[in-house]
Scaffold this motif. Structure first.
Motif, mmCIF file in Angstrom:
data_model
loop_
_atom_site.group_PDB
_atom_site.id
_atom_site.type_symbol
_atom_site.label_atom_id
_atom_site.label_comp_id
_atom_site.label_asym_id
_atom_site.label_seq_id
_atom_site.Cartn_x
_atom_site.Cartn_y
_atom_site.Cartn_z
ATOM 1 N N PHE A 166 0.836 -1.202 0.000
ATOM 2 C CA PHE A 166 0.000 0.000 0.000
ATOM 3 C C PHE A 166 0.872 1.254 0.000
ATOM 4 O O PHE A 166 2.103 1.164 0.081
ATOM 5 C CB PHE A 166 -0.947 -0.006 1.217
ATOM 6 N N ARG A 167 0.187 2.418 -0.111
ATOM 7 C CA ARG A 167 0.915 3.690 -0.153
ATOM 8 C C ARG A 167 0.817 4.408 1.185
ATOM 9 O O ARG A 167 -0.121 4.169 1.946
ATOM 10 C CB ARG A 167 0.308 4.597 -1.225
ATOM 11 N N PRO A 168 1.758 5.325 1.444
ATOM 12 C CA PRO A 168 1.677 6.110 2.680
ATOM 13 C C PRO A 168 0.306 6.790 2.777
ATOM 14 O O PRO A 168 -0.203 7.299 1.782
ATOM 15 C CB PRO A 168 2.796 7.153 2.512
ATOM 16 N N GLY A 169 -0.274 6.755 3.968
ATOM 17 C CA GLY A 169 -1.562 7.411 4.171
ATOM 18 C C GLY A 169 -2.774 6.552 3.877
ATOM 19 O O GLY A 169 -3.902 6.970 4.103
ATOM 20 N N GLN A 191 4.773 0.881 8.388
ATOM 21 C CA GLN A 191 5.033 1.042 6.951
ATOM 22 C C GLN A 191 4.259 2.220 6.359
ATOM 23 O O GLN A 191 4.149 2.346 5.145
ATOM 24 C CB GLN A 191 4.745 -0.265 6.215
ATOM 25 N N GLY A 192 3.711 3.061 7.228
ATOM 26 C CA GLY A 192 3.238 4.359 6.761
ATOM 27 C C GLY A 192 1.764 4.480 6.427
ATOM 28 O O GLY A 192 1.343 5.474 5.815
ATOM 29 N N ILE A 241 -5.679 -7.150 5.143
ATOM 30 C CA ILE A 241 -4.747 -8.214 5.522
ATOM 31 C C ILE A 241 -5.515 -9.205 6.380
ATOM 32 O O ILE A 241 -6.027 -8.859 7.448
ATOM 33 C CB ILE A 241 -3.529 -7.616 6.250
ATOM 34 N N GLU A 242 -5.625 -10.430 5.884
ATOM 35 C CA GLU A 242 -6.469 -11.458 6.491
ATOM 36 C C GLU A 242 -5.590 -12.303 7.408
ATOM 37 O O GLU A 242 -4.692 -13.005 6.943
ATOM 38 C CB GLU A 242 -7.097 -12.285 5.361
ATOM 39 N N VAL A 262 -5.703 -4.655 -2.689
ATOM 40 C CA VAL A 262 -4.963 -5.893 -2.448
ATOM 41 C C VAL A 262 -5.547 -6.617 -1.239
ATOM 42 O O VAL A 262 -5.800 -5.987 -0.209
ATOM 43 C CB VAL A 262 -3.461 -5.612 -2.177
ATOM 44 N N VAL A 263 -5.764 -7.906 -1.384
ATOM 45 C CA VAL A 263 -6.062 -8.757 -0.229
ATOM 46 C C VAL A 263 -4.830 -9.620 0.017
ATOM 47 O O VAL A 263 -4.421 -10.396 -0.852
ATOM 48 C CB VAL A 263 -7.302 -9.642 -0.464
#
Ligand SMILES: [Zn+2]
Ligand SMILES: [Zn+2]
Length: 345
Positions: A166-169, A191-192, A241-242, A262-263
């Motif tokens: 993923f991206r920051p924020g 990780q932001g 995130i599972e 994304v899963v």
């Protein structure tokens, strides 16, 4: 030496087994000082994974190196080490690409003949084949409980978070507030991510998630769908995130993620899921990633995060018990009365 054996569903016993000795020049023997009980041990405990009766289980451990074979170089007798849940050959096609979890002669500690016939680490001593790969030295400044999870659940959480890309924020959902879920929530923030929502139905576990910076959502009390849609302008989470390993959790993840999200699956699946909502996945253009953690490729990153004080995974330990109390420890963990049990031989 004393060791924890599984004899059938909900039947673990502490018994005397043969003292391990190095069998080849790349082996080491470790005197175990801490051994965790992992969620995946419950698959054995419930009988969902076949294993030979009497097999010694356990795959999450720290200890002190006692003996090494002639060609072991990275660790020496007396070193404090953490073990990975697996060992690998280091030379096959997959290992050369650092996909150690796909090693063609991969062996898991404590999962029976089918997983490489490697005796487990819930024992006073454990044999570690290919010790240069499967053991990592613990930096002096760390306590054992801080390093223990680098060999399994912390690196599992860290890699699942990495895979979410993923991206920051971003807005992230973590399904499950068991040990892996709670650690994944910490890694997501490190990780932001902008915000991480923690889903569970256990109020005590949700409180721990909240104490560590996540927004708790009790799925028995409110609709996670509604809460996440409202929080994201009706897009859905950027990544989910599972961390449960159950059909309902995977379906919920596919529901909660936005289009093009994304899963990332950290949960362990031992059964097929049918029907699988592939249509939803396809329509939303979702990337689904998962699989066994590549612990040997990523555990140095996880260890660095702990060593530099970016996170301290020892907060998940709820019970520390002597190895002799393993049957009781498994009962506590199975009934969710313990969040995480560490056994001390
Ligand atoms: Zn595990
Ligand atoms: Zn290999």
């Amino acid at each position: 030496v004393k060791a924890v054996q599984i004899h059938g569903p909900r039947d673990v016993r502490v018994a005397d087994v043969d003292d391990p000795r190095p069998e080849s020049e790349t082996d080491a023997v470790v005197r175990v000082t801490s051994a965790g009980i992992c969620g995946s041990d419950l698959h054995l405990y419930h009988g969902r994974i076949d294993i030979e009766p009497g097999f010694v289980i356990g795959h999450e451990f720290t200890g002190v190196v006692e003996e090494v074979g002639a060609s072991v170089g990275r660790v020496q007798p007396g070193d404090r080490v953490v073990g990975a849940f697996q060992t690998a050959c280091g030379t096959c096609w997959f290992c050369r690409r650092r996909w150690y979890h796909n090693c063609t002669s991969m062996r898991l500690f404590g999962f029976g003949m089918a997983a490489g016939n490697l005796s487990g680490a819930q024992a006073e001593r454990v044999l570690v084949p290919n010790a240069d790969l499967a053991l990592l030295s613990i930096p002096d400044e760390l306590k054992e409980a801080q390093a223990l999870f680098v060999g399994d659940i912390l690196t599992t959480a860290h890699q699942a978070v990495r895979n979410a890309a993923f991206r920051p924020g971003d807005t992230i959902v973590v399904i499950g507030c068991g040990p892996v879920g709670l650690l994944a929530q910490r890694c997501v923030l490190l990780q932001g991510a902008g915000v991480v929502y923690a889903l569970d139905r256990d109020a005590a576990r949700l409180r721990i998630a909240a104490e560590h910076g996540a927004i708790p959502l009790n799925i028995d009390e409110q609709s996670a769908d509604d809460a996440i849609l409202e929080a994201t302008d009706y897009r859905g989470a950027d990544a989910v995130i599972e961390c449960v390993g159950a059909e309902a959790a995977l379906n919920a993840a596919i529901q909660l993620v936005r289009r093009n999200g994304v899963v990332s699956v950290a949960g362990v699946y031992t059964d097929d899921i049918s029907p699988f909502p592939y249509g939803d996945l396809w329509m939303k253009d979702v990337r689904l990633v998962g699989g066994l953690c590549n612990v040997l490729a990523f555990w140095e990153e996880a260890m660095a995060l702990v060593t530099y004080g970016r996170l301290d995974p020892s907060f998940i330990v709820s019970h520390e018990l002597p190895l002799a109390e393993a049957p009781n420890a498994y009962r506590l963990f199975d009934r969710r009365e313990a969040l995480k049990v560490v056994l001390h031989p």
